[in-house]
Design an enzyme around this catalytic site. Structure first.
Site, PDB file in Angstrom:
ATOM      1  N   SER A  10      97.398  30.060  37.653  1.00 12.61           N
ATOM      2  CA  SER A  10      98.833  29.741  37.192  1.00 12.61           C
ATOM      3  C   SER A  10      99.094  30.188  35.801  1.00 12.61           C
ATOM      4  CB  SER A  10      98.815  28.438  37.668  1.00 12.61           C
ATOM      5  OG  SER A  10      98.169  27.481  36.617  1.00 12.61           O
ATOM      6  N   GLY A  11      98.522  30.375  34.969  1.00 14.38           N
ATOM      7  CA  GLY A  11      98.494  30.961  33.435  1.00 14.38           C
ATOM      8  C   GLY A  11      99.184  32.339  33.502  1.00 14.38           C
ATOM      9  N   TYR A  12      99.525  32.842  32.326  1.00 11.24           N
ATOM     10  CA  TYR A  12      99.941  34.036  32.143  1.00 11.24           C
ATOM     11  C   TYR A  12      99.165  35.223  32.488  1.00 11.24           C
ATOM     12  CZ  TYR A  12     103.646  31.668  29.213  1.00 11.24           C
ATOM     13  OH  TYR A  12     104.775  31.018  28.970  1.00 11.24           O
ATOM     14  N   THR A  13      97.661  34.921  32.386  1.00  7.86           N
ATOM     15  CA  THR A  13      96.775  36.136  32.526  1.00  7.86           C
ATOM     16  C   THR A  13      96.595  35.955  34.118  1.00  7.86           C
ATOM     17  OG1 THR A  13      94.865  34.564  32.037  1.00  7.86           O
ATOM     18  CG2 THR A  13      95.875  36.189  30.354  1.00  7.86           C
ATOM     19  N   CYS A 145      91.698  39.807  23.657  1.00  4.89           N
ATOM     20  CA  CYS A 145      92.940  40.986  23.449  1.00  4.89           C
ATOM     21  C   CYS A 145      92.930  41.512  22.077  1.00  4.89           C
ATOM     22  CB  CYS A 145      94.347  40.298  23.910  1.00  4.89           C
ATOM     23  SG  CYS A 145      94.679  38.811  22.949  1.00  4.89           S
ATOM     24  N   ASN A 312      99.040  42.509  25.374  1.00  2.16           N
ATOM     25  CA  ASN A 312      98.036  41.637  25.177  1.00  2.16           C
ATOM     26  C   ASN A 312      97.680  41.107  26.564  1.00  2.16           C
ATOM     27  OD1 ASN A 312     100.591  40.193  24.640  1.00  2.16           O
ATOM     28  ND2 ASN A 312      99.508  38.425  24.881  1.00  2.16           N
TER      29      ASN A 312
END
Length: 345
Positions: A10-13, A145, A312
């Site tokens: 559910s996070g950005y990555t 990153c 990133n």
């Protein structure tokens, strides 16, 4: 089709991993976990995924067996679940820092998240440098990153014997590198116009760069690393300052970089007088798995400066996970990663 699950999606990555895998011709995403969004569709936290999948998030503890697992859990998350998770997946790719470093370096830099002695060694997924190790790998760790961008600029110079084993790196990064959970420093009113050095010394990527350079070149450098926040959401620009180990001509560093990346599909060397924008910048790389780099040389002072730009969240995280997955599965390494970016943006 390889059955793939995404742990902590559910996070950005996690969202970027899902975006890439849902469009990948060789895999089927069978599960995506999130305790916070359990029962909700993938596009609830990731609106760009609307219409791409009917899957709904399940709790972490509902993870079922799969052929390949991509873990996007925060630091320590996969370690806590390791005994169970390792039995559910034939192969695992981890995007946290839990498994990147050799044991001594991990103990030094990650005291809050000690790694048990019985955890197997993970292959470090820097595909331009470790591709030959990935086809047989069961466990793979994706680089940090800013460390990733820095290493792409550093390794060719060290391998060619052009520089002293002391390096200075200033990495500029956008706000998404802080993750989807805000704190006071990353809250929009505090961060939107930020241009500040937030970790001048002691950043954990220092240890990662030193460890991986030594692992890949048998030379242990002393790295002076600082991280700077810039007013953007995505992107990293790492500026590497290296110092020549002997008198050099201005073309030697360029040749070292060109030799290292000549046949690497995701690294692009910007040569002098070949672009209206002679220096790398993250903007045109947003959403892509590409890395742009350029080198400048001060022959009088013996200083070599390499600027390296990446997204990133893609080249610095999800894109490299998919690149590594392709190599692990024996698929074309560029499969599912062909997006070229946008300009202007």
């Amino acid at each position: 089709m390889t059955r793939v699950a995404v742990l902590g999606a559910s996070g950005y990555t996690g969202g970027e991993v899902l975006r890439l895998l849902l469009a990948h011709p060789g895999v089927e995403v069978v599960q995506a976990t999130s305790d916070q969004f359990a029962g909700k569709r993938l596009d609830f936290p990731h609106p760009n995924l609307r219409g791409m999948s009917a899957l709904r998030f399940v709790p972490h503890d509902a993870l079922e067996p799969c052929e390949l697992l991509v873990s996007c859990m925060p630091q320590g998350g996969l370690l806590q679940r390791w005994a169970r998770v390792r039995e559910l997946a034939g192969r695992i790719i981890d995007l946290s820092a839990d498994f990147r470093l050799d044991p001594a370096d991990h103990e030094r830099w990650y005291k809050k998240h000690p790694r048990p002695a019985d955890v197997p060694r993970f292959v470090y997924a820097l595909p331009e440098w470790t591709a030959q190790q990935l086809p047989e790998a069961r466990y793979v760790a994706v680089p940090g990153c800013m460390a990733h961008a820095s290493l792409l600029g550093i390794l060719p110079l060290v391998r060619a014997g052009l520089v002293k084993p002391e390096l200075v790196v200033d990495a500029k990064t956008g706000s998404s590198g802080g993750g989807a959970t805000p704190d006071r420093a990353s809250h929009h009113p505090e961060r939107a116009s930020a241009l500040r050095c937030y970790r001048a010394v002691g950043h954990r990527h220092t240890g990662e760069i030193e460890n991986i350079v030594e692992r890949l070149t048998q030379t242990r450098p002393s790295v002076h690393f600082s991280a700077t926040a810039v007013p953007s959401v995505r992107g990293i620009l790492a500026t590497v300052h290296a110092f020549a180990s002997r008198p050099i001509d201005e073309n030697e560093p360029l040749r070292a970089l060109a030799t290292a990346y000549r046949e690497k599909p995701f690294v692009r060397l910007i040569r002098p007088n070949t672009s209206a924008s002679p220096f790398p910048e993250p903007g045109p790389l947003q959403g892509t798995n590409y890395c742009d780099l350029a080198v400048d040389v001060d022959t009088e002072r013996g200083r070599i400066v390499v600027n390296v730009a990446i997204d990133n969240l893609v080249k610095g995280a999800a894109g490299t996970a998919v690149h590594a997955m392709n190599l692990m599965l024996g698929r074309p390494e560029t499969e599912g990663l062909g997006f070229r970016g946008l300009h202007p943006i």
